[in-house]
Design a protein around this motif. Structure first.
Motif, PDB file in Angstrom:
ATOM      1  N   LEU A 172       4.099 -23.114  20.817  1.00  0.00           N
ATOM      2  CA  LEU A 172       3.884 -21.959  21.690  1.00  0.00           C
ATOM      3  C   LEU A 172       4.443 -22.260  23.073  1.00  0.00           C
ATOM      4  CD1 LEU A 172       0.145 -21.222  20.738  1.00  0.00           C
ATOM      5  CD2 LEU A 172       2.225 -20.487  19.553  1.00  0.00           C
ATOM      6  N   LEU A 173       4.597 -21.213  23.859  1.00  0.00           N
ATOM      7  CA  LEU A 173       5.102 -21.372  25.222  1.00  0.00           C
ATOM      8  C   LEU A 173       3.988 -21.025  26.200  1.00  0.00           C
ATOM      9  CD1 LEU A 173       7.892 -22.176  26.369  1.00  0.00           C
ATOM     10  CD2 LEU A 173       8.341 -19.751  26.752  1.00  0.00           C
ATOM     11  N   TYR A 174       3.704 -21.947  27.121  1.00  0.00           N
ATOM     12  CA  TYR A 174       2.629 -21.784  28.098  1.00  0.00           C
ATOM     13  C   TYR A 174       3.209 -21.820  29.510  1.00  0.00           C
ATOM     14  CZ  TYR A 174      -0.477 -22.993  24.206  1.00  0.00           C
ATOM     15  OH  TYR A 174      -1.141 -23.017  23.006  1.00  0.00           O
ATOM     16  N   ALA A 175       2.428 -21.293  30.455  1.00  0.00           N
ATOM     17  CA  ALA A 175       2.866 -21.320  31.848  1.00  0.00           C
ATOM     18  C   ALA A 175       1.660 -21.142  32.754  1.00  0.00           C
ATOM     19  CB  ALA A 175       3.892 -20.220  32.116  1.00  0.00           C
ATOM     20  N   ALA A 176       1.839 -21.518  34.021  1.00  0.00           N
ATOM     21  CA  ALA A 176       0.817 -21.230  35.032  1.00  0.00           C
ATOM     22  C   ALA A 176       0.680 -19.712  35.147  1.00  0.00           C
ATOM     23  CB  ALA A 176       1.230 -21.847  36.362  1.00  0.00           C
ATOM     24  N   PRO A 177      -0.482 -19.224  35.599  1.00  0.00           N
ATOM     25  CA  PRO A 177      -0.752 -17.773  35.586  1.00  0.00           C
ATOM     26  C   PRO A 177       0.342 -16.914  36.203  1.00  0.00           C
ATOM     27  CG  PRO A 177      -2.754 -18.977  36.100  1.00  0.00           C
ATOM     28  CD  PRO A 177      -1.661 -19.995  36.049  1.00  0.00           C
ATOM     29  N   GLU A 178       0.896 -17.299  37.345  1.00  0.00           N
ATOM     30  CA  GLU A 178       1.919 -16.479  38.000  1.00  0.00           C
ATOM     31  C   GLU A 178       3.172 -16.344  37.143  1.00  0.00           C
ATOM     32  OE1 GLU A 178       4.684 -16.435  42.048  1.00  0.00           O
ATOM     33  OE2 GLU A 178       2.965 -17.790  41.913  1.00  0.00           O
ATOM     34  N   PRO A 249      -5.090 -28.487  16.978  1.00  0.00           N
ATOM     35  CA  PRO A 249      -6.471 -28.118  16.668  1.00  0.00           C
ATOM     36  C   PRO A 249      -7.313 -28.070  17.935  1.00  0.00           C
ATOM     37  CG  PRO A 249      -5.662 -29.785  15.146  1.00  0.00           C
ATOM     38  CD  PRO A 249      -4.624 -29.650  16.215  1.00  0.00           C
ATOM     39  N   ASP A 250      -8.347 -27.225  17.913  1.00  0.00           N
ATOM     40  CA  ASP A 250      -9.157 -27.013  19.125  1.00  0.00           C
ATOM     41  C   ASP A 250      -9.643 -28.316  19.732  1.00  0.00           C
ATOM     42  OD1 ASP A 250      -8.807 -24.318  18.849  1.00  0.00           O
ATOM     43  OD2 ASP A 250     -10.719 -23.959  17.844  1.00  0.00           O
ATOM     44  N   ALA A 251     -10.004 -29.256  18.876  1.00  0.00           N
ATOM     45  CA  ALA A 251     -10.558 -30.520  19.378  1.00  0.00           C
ATOM     46  C   ALA A 251      -9.529 -31.329  20.136  1.00  0.00           C
ATOM     47  CB  ALA A 251     -11.109 -31.348  18.216  1.00  0.00           C
ATOM     48  N   ALA A 252      -8.253 -31.055  19.883  1.00  0.00           N
ATOM     49  CA  ALA A 252      -7.211 -31.850  20.523  1.00  0.00           C
ATOM     50  C   ALA A 252      -6.454 -31.079  21.592  1.00  0.00           C
ATOM     51  CB  ALA A 252      -6.223 -32.336  19.465  1.00  0.00           C
ATOM     52  N   GLN A 253      -6.764 -29.774  21.721  1.00  0.00           N
ATOM     53  CA  GLN A 253      -6.009 -28.945  22.654  1.00  0.00           C
ATOM     54  C   GLN A 253      -6.656 -28.979  24.035  1.00  0.00           C
ATOM     55  OE1 GLN A 253      -3.047 -27.885  22.898  1.00  0.00           O
ATOM     56  NE2 GLN A 253      -2.929 -25.912  21.895  1.00  0.00           N
ATOM     57  N   ASP A 254      -5.886 -29.251  25.059  1.00  0.00           N
ATOM     58  CA  ASP A 254      -6.392 -29.266  26.430  1.00  0.00           C
ATOM     59  C   ASP A 254      -5.271 -28.835  27.359  1.00  0.00           C
ATOM     60  OD1 ASP A 254      -7.706 -29.604  28.796  1.00  0.00           O
ATOM     61  OD2 ASP A 254      -7.548 -31.791  28.808  1.00  0.00           O
ATOM     62  N   LEU A 255      -5.137 -27.527  27.529  1.00  0.00           N
ATOM     63  CA  LEU A 255      -4.091 -26.986  28.394  1.00  0.00           C
ATOM     64  C   LEU A 255      -4.725 -26.142  29.495  1.00  0.00           C
ATOM     65  CD1 LEU A 255      -1.425 -26.046  25.697  1.00  0.00           C
ATOM     66  CD2 LEU A 255      -1.328 -27.927  27.332  1.00  0.00           C
ATOM     67  N   SER A 256      -5.775 -26.685  30.079  1.00  0.00           N
ATOM     68  CA  SER A 256      -6.463 -25.977  31.154  1.00  0.00           C
ATOM     69  C   SER A 256      -5.492 -25.707  32.300  1.00  0.00           C
ATOM     70  CB  SER A 256      -7.652 -26.798  31.659  1.00  0.00           C
ATOM     71  OG  SER A 256      -7.234 -28.081  32.065  1.00  0.00           O
ATOM     72  N   GLY A 257      -5.598 -24.504  32.885  1.00  0.00           N
ATOM     73  CA  GLY A 257      -4.715 -24.126  33.981  1.00  0.00           C
ATOM     74  C   GLY A 257      -3.435 -23.464  33.520  1.00  0.00           C
ATOM     75  N   LEU A 258      -3.236 -23.380  32.199  1.00  0.00           N
ATOM     76  CA  LEU A 258      -2.040 -22.747  31.643  1.00  0.00           C
ATOM     77  C   LEU A 258      -2.448 -21.585  30.742  1.00  0.00           C
ATOM     78  CD1 LEU A 258      -0.017 -25.953  30.674  1.00  0.00           C
ATOM     79  CD2 LEU A 258       0.335 -24.498  32.687  1.00  0.00           C
ATOM     80  N   GLU A 259      -1.580 -20.589  30.649  1.00  0.00           N
ATOM     81  CA  GLU A 259      -1.840 -19.418  29.810  1.00  0.00           C
ATOM     82  C   GLU A 259      -0.704 -19.220  28.817  1.00  0.00           C
ATOM     83  OE1 GLU A 259      -2.524 -16.048  32.331  1.00  0.00           O
ATOM     84  OE2 GLU A 259      -4.178 -17.014  33.425  1.00  0.00           O
ATOM     85  N   LEU A 260      -1.024 -18.558  27.715  1.00  0.00           N
ATOM     86  CA  LEU A 260      -0.044 -18.362  26.651  1.00  0.00           C
ATOM     87  C   LEU A 260       0.979 -17.295  27.030  1.00  0.00           C
ATOM     88  CD1 LEU A 260       0.908 -18.908  23.741  1.00  0.00           C
ATOM     89  CD2 LEU A 260      -0.692 -17.123  22.989  1.00  0.00           C
TER      90      LEU A 260
END
Length: 293
Positions: A172-178, A249-260
């Motif tokens: 997937l592609l993630y980015a900061a909110p702006e 998997p949810d247990a391994a995902q940690d992308l706080s501060g980023l949105e899809l």
């Protein structure tokens, strides 16, 4: 040929590692004459020279390099045996030496190893991180029991090693909110000239990303190339570019501060276990394979 004298081989090994009879003698606490004599007896028994003079030191001959390779395996296995037998928990604990490819997210490495940590027997886990080819060398020298990597072994290595696909994740592609607000609408067409943070060019995922962008007819701005995935995530959180990342998997995902931003259809990240065929019955390896099989 008569039976090999392992004391002679050990003295040769000490000289080969230090490149000097003097340094080997200091490390072993014996005389230089003793070492020189023992190495000479080994050369006589093998029927070839193992060293040649190079300046003030010694250099290995081709035969010497071959002998050192075998000596590395023999004495490193001996050291590992001593450590294992010295462990007071020998009857209860299983030792697992795992190598983690440096391109693998640390959170996914932890996730893949978790079944071994939860097995019925106590586990003595040691982890090392490095380049895949270097780790494969350590696996061949029996310094490691398994490797976690983003690629399987090459066909030329299948006689000595075996690899298993443990996990397959869409990217997937993630980015900061702006940046997310700017590029999420009309995705993926919106990615034209977008700033992307990408793995370095020798990364397996990078080749897939380049192919996907080409198939979409997209030209992007490469805002940065990284060997370290954690560093790439840090730059993404600072809003310096869009981050491709596997949907773990949810247990391994940690992308706080980023949105899809969106899903890169057809792009997948694969995670493999690689082990020597001599270690296929290792209880921790079997537990991992059964958990992810």
């Amino acid at each position: 040929m008569e039976k090999l004298n392992y004391k002679h081989l050990y003295y040769f090994w000490a000289v080969a590692r230090t490149g000097s009879v003097t340094q080997a003698a200091e490390q072993l606490g014996i005389s230089m004459q003793t070492i020189s004599g023992q190495v000479a007896k080994l050369e006589q028994q093998l029927g070839c020279a193992l060293f040649r003079q190079q300046g003030r030191g010694l250099a290995l001959t081709e035969a010497g390099r071959t002998a050192q390779g075998y000596a590395d395996q023999i004495f490193m296995l001996g050291e590992a045996l001593g450590e294992a037998l010295a462990d007071a928990r020998l009857d209860q604990a299983v030792r697992l030496a795992a190598g983690v490819s440096d391109v693998l997210p640390k959170r996914i490495a932890s996730h893949l190893l978790r079944p071994a940590l939860q097995m019925g027997r106590k586990l003595r886990l040691s982890c090392s991180e490095g380049d895949f080819d270097e780790l494969l060398g350590d696996l061949g020298r029996h310094r490691l029991d398994l490797i976690l990597a983003d690629r399987p072994i090459a066909s030329s290595e299948q006689q000595q090693f075996q690899s298993w696909l443990l996990l397959r994740c869409p990217v997937l592609l993630y980015a900061a909110p702006e940046l997310c607000r700017r590029y999420r609408p009309e995705f993926p067409a919106s990615l034209e000239q977008a700033p992307l943070l990408l793995p370095s060019r020798d990364n397996v995922l990078r080749r897939q990303l380049d192919h996907w962008l080409e198939s979409q007819g997209l030209r992007v701005e490469v805002a940065g190339e990284f060997d370290d995935g954690a560093l790439m995530e840090t730059f993404a959180r600072q809003g310096l570019g869009l981050l491709p990342s596997p949907a773990l998997p949810d247990a391994a995902q940690d992308l706080s501060g980023l949105e899809l931003v969106g899903c890169l259809d057809g792009v997948w990240e694969h995670y493999y276990a690689v082990a020597s065929r001599r270690k296929l019955q290792h209880p921790a390896l079997q537990t991992i394979l059964q958990a992810w099989g």
